[in-house]
Every structure is written in structure tokens, then in C-alpha cells.
Design a protein around this motif. Structure first.
Motif, PDB file in Angstrom:
ATOM      1  N   THR A  88       0.837  -1.198   0.000  1.00 26.55           N
ATOM      2  CA  THR A  88       0.000   0.000   0.000  1.00 26.55           C
ATOM      3  C   THR A  88       0.874   1.250   0.000  1.00 26.55           C
ATOM      4  O   THR A  88       2.087   1.181   0.204  1.00 26.55           O
ATOM      5  CB  THR A  88      -0.909   0.025   1.247  1.00 26.55           C
ATOM      6  OG1 THR A  88      -0.077   0.133   2.408  1.00 26.55           O
ATOM      7  CG2 THR A  88      -1.763  -1.233   1.338  1.00 26.55           C
ATOM      8  N   ARG A  89       0.240   2.362  -0.199  1.00 25.98           N
ATOM      9  CA  ARG A  89       0.946   3.643  -0.145  1.00 25.98           C
ATOM     10  C   ARG A  89       1.543   3.852   1.256  1.00 25.98           C
ATOM     11  O   ARG A  89       2.653   4.354   1.396  1.00 25.98           O
ATOM     12  CB  ARG A  89      -0.015   4.784  -0.504  1.00 25.98           C
ATOM     13  CG  ARG A  89       0.610   6.140  -0.448  1.00 25.98           C
ATOM     14  CD  ARG A  89       1.634   6.296  -1.542  1.00 25.98           C
ATOM     15  NE  ARG A  89       2.358   7.555  -1.317  1.00 25.98           N
ATOM     16  CZ  ARG A  89       3.532   7.808  -1.796  1.00 25.98           C
ATOM     17  NH1 ARG A  89       4.143   6.919  -2.545  1.00 25.98           N
ATOM     18  NH2 ARG A  89       4.117   8.945  -1.555  1.00 25.98           N
ATOM     19  N   ALA A  90       0.805   3.435   2.273  1.00 24.42           N
ATOM     20  CA  ALA A  90       1.294   3.563   3.651  1.00 24.42           C
ATOM     21  C   ALA A  90       2.550   2.711   3.861  1.00 24.42           C
ATOM     22  O   ALA A  90       3.485   3.153   4.546  1.00 24.42           O
ATOM     23  CB  ALA A  90       0.207   3.170   4.644  1.00 24.42           C
ATOM     24  N   ASP A  91       2.570   1.519   3.253  1.00 25.80           N
ATOM     25  CA  ASP A  91       3.764   0.667   3.347  1.00 25.80           C
ATOM     26  C   ASP A  91       4.958   1.350   2.689  1.00 25.80           C
ATOM     27  O   ASP A  91       6.064   1.359   3.241  1.00 25.80           O
ATOM     28  CB  ASP A  91       3.530  -0.690   2.683  1.00 25.80           C
ATOM     29  CG  ASP A  91       2.466  -1.519   3.364  1.00 25.80           C
ATOM     30  OD1 ASP A  91       2.255  -1.335   4.578  1.00 25.80           O
ATOM     31  OD2 ASP A  91       1.830  -2.346   2.674  1.00 25.80           O
ATOM     32  N   GLN A  92       4.732   1.929   1.513  1.00 29.60           N
ATOM     33  CA  GLN A  92       5.810   2.624   0.811  1.00 29.60           C
ATOM     34  C   GLN A  92       6.279   3.829   1.623  1.00 29.60           C
ATOM     35  O   GLN A  92       7.474   4.088   1.715  1.00 29.60           O
ATOM     36  CB  GLN A  92       5.360   3.073  -0.585  1.00 29.60           C
ATOM     37  CG  GLN A  92       6.487   3.666  -1.412  1.00 29.60           C
ATOM     38  CD  GLN A  92       7.623   2.676  -1.666  1.00 29.60           C
ATOM     39  OE1 GLN A  92       7.393   1.571  -2.128  1.00 29.60           O
ATOM     40  NE2 GLN A  92       8.848   3.073  -1.350  1.00 29.60           N
ATOM     41  N   ASP A  93       5.345   4.538   2.232  1.00 28.26           N
ATOM     42  CA  ASP A  93       5.721   5.675   3.090  1.00 28.26           C
ATOM     43  C   ASP A  93       6.568   5.206   4.269  1.00 28.26           C
ATOM     44  O   ASP A  93       7.528   5.881   4.651  1.00 28.26           O
ATOM     45  CB  ASP A  93       4.475   6.406   3.596  1.00 28.26           C
ATOM     46  CG  ASP A  93       3.761   7.179   2.499  1.00 28.26           C
ATOM     47  OD1 ASP A  93       4.366   7.410   1.423  1.00 28.26           O
ATOM     48  OD2 ASP A  93       2.585   7.562   2.715  1.00 28.26           O
ATOM     49  N   ASP A  94       6.207   4.061   4.859  1.00 27.98           N
ATOM     50  CA  ASP A  94       6.991   3.516   5.970  1.00 27.98           C
ATOM     51  C   ASP A  94       8.403   3.142   5.526  1.00 27.98           C
ATOM     52  O   ASP A  94       9.377   3.396   6.245  1.00 27.98           O
ATOM     53  CB  ASP A  94       6.296   2.291   6.576  1.00 27.98           C
ATOM     54  CG  ASP A  94       5.094   2.645   7.423  1.00 27.98           C
ATOM     55  OD1 ASP A  94       4.913   3.841   7.753  1.00 27.98           O
ATOM     56  OD2 ASP A  94       4.318   1.719   7.764  1.00 27.98           O
TER      57      ASP A  94
END
Length: 127
Positions: free
Chosen positions: A10-16
Motif C-alpha cells: 500500500t501507499r502507507a507501506d511505501q511511506d513507511d
């Protein structure tokens, strides 16, 4: 035949992952700054000890060279002592600030690593 496990990122995973990478970079920079600050602290401590020796010898009316930035200034003993004490306090404050920031980064890195490895397991390499 081996089975390939597909994981949705997810985008959140990529942000992390991006945050983790940034924190590694920032931590390395802070570590270097912390080491420099510790060297400054050692130098200021040595200077303070030298001034104490001068004071014990009763030679506190002399002019003392003090390094400020990259230049040396010849200051009266009392002014030199005050200047070194200020520089020593600033060096201590810098050391403390860098250590606190490093601790904060390490905690966040640990949290991100745990979260990402829980989701992606062996599919992700962090460090």
C-alpha cells in the motif's frame, strides 16, 4: 514447485519504507554530529582544566589564548574563563540534544522495522 506469495504494498507501506530509509540516513548524520560534539566537549573540558591550573598557580592576571571558531583570541583570564564555561555548556547541550535525537530515531526505526517485517517477512531487507 515452489509457491510465490504475493503481497500487496500500500501507499502507507511505501511511506513507511521511505521513512525508514530517511531515518537511517538521518541517524548516520546525527551519529557523526554527536561524535564531533563529543570531541568539542573533550576539547572544552581540557581548556577548562588548563584554566584551573592557571588559576591554582595564581597567574589569573595573564592573557589567555582562546579559540573561537577557527581563530584564536587573547583574552584576559576572567573573560577567557567565562568564555570557556559558555563553550563547555554549549558542547554539553549539543551532546545531549544529539543523543536524544538519536534515541528517538532508533525507537522509530525499531517500530517501523517490526511493522514492515511483520507484514513482508523475508520479502523485505531492512538495514
Amino acid at each position: 514447485m515452489s509457491q510465490v506469495k504475493t503481497l500487496a504494498m500500500t501507499r502507507a507501506d511505501q511511506d513507511d519504507i521511505n521513512r525508514y530509509s530517511y531515518l537511517i540516513y538521518a541517524s548516520n548524520k546525527l551519529q557523526r554530529q554527536s561524535e564531533d560534539a563529543k570531541k568539542q566537549l573533550d576539547n572544552q573540558t581540557d581548556a577548562q582544566q588548563e584554566l584551573e591550573v592557571i588559576e591554582l598557580e595564581g597567574d589569573d592576571s595573564s592573557v589567555v589564548p582562546v579559540k573561537i571558531g577557527s581563530a584564536y583570541f587573547h583574552l584576559p583570564f576572567a573573560l577567557a574563563k567565562a568564555q570557556v564555561e559558555d563553550l563547555l555548556k554549549a558542547a554539553r547541550d549539543d551532546c545531549l540534544k544529539y543523543e536524544q535525537e538519536l534515541t528517538s530515531h532508533r525507537e522509530e526505526l525499531k517500530s517501523l522495522k517490526t511493522r514492515l517485517e511483520a507484514k513482508f517477512g523475508d520479502a523485505i531487507r531492512l538495514e
